[in-house]
Write a protein that holds these residues in place. Structure first.
Motif, mmCIF file in Angstrom:
data_model
loop_
_atom_site.group_PDB
_atom_site.id
_atom_site.type_symbol
_atom_site.label_atom_id
_atom_site.label_comp_id
_atom_site.label_asym_id
_atom_site.label_seq_id
_atom_site.Cartn_x
_atom_site.Cartn_y
_atom_site.Cartn_z
ATOM 1 N N TYR A 38 0.825 -1.214 0.000
ATOM 2 C CA TYR A 38 0.000 0.000 0.000
ATOM 3 C C TYR A 38 0.860 1.265 0.000
ATOM 4 O O TYR A 38 0.739 2.105 -0.868
ATOM 5 C CB TYR A 38 -0.915 0.056 1.234
ATOM 6 N N ILE A 45 -2.311 -6.546 5.425
ATOM 7 C CA ILE A 45 -1.505 -7.188 4.376
ATOM 8 C C ILE A 45 -1.657 -8.703 4.520
ATOM 9 O O ILE A 45 -1.524 -9.241 5.619
ATOM 10 C CB ILE A 45 -0.018 -6.821 4.521
ATOM 11 N N ARG A 81 -1.939 -6.952 -1.082
ATOM 12 C CA ARG A 81 -3.101 -6.181 -0.614
ATOM 13 C C ARG A 81 -4.276 -7.107 -0.372
ATOM 14 O O ARG A 81 -4.440 -8.107 -1.065
ATOM 15 C CB ARG A 81 -3.542 -5.166 -1.674
#
Length: 61
Positions: free
Chosen positions: A10, A39, A57
């Motif tokens: 991210y 995560i 993700r």
């Protein structure tokens, strides 16, 4: 146990975590220590050697 560094999918910050080599394969969710987003982590050991690691993700987040 071994320390492993990877990049958050991210915020792209480098993250460090300690992996337990006594578990041959492991899959779990951990929040990024920088941006706090979840995560998905997957890793595999062969003996004491890390042979696969993926941090990705969470879908829809």
């Amino acid at each position: 146990m071994m320390e492993h560094f990877f990049t958050c999918p991210y915020c792209w910050e480098q993250i460090s975590m300690v992996l337990d080599s006594s578990e041959e394969e492991s899959e779990y969710i951990e929040d990024c220590e920088v941006c706090c987003r979840p995560i998905e982590l997957f890793f595999k050991f062969s003996g004491d050697r890390l042979v696969y690691f993926e941090a990705r993700r969470m879908e829809g987040i």
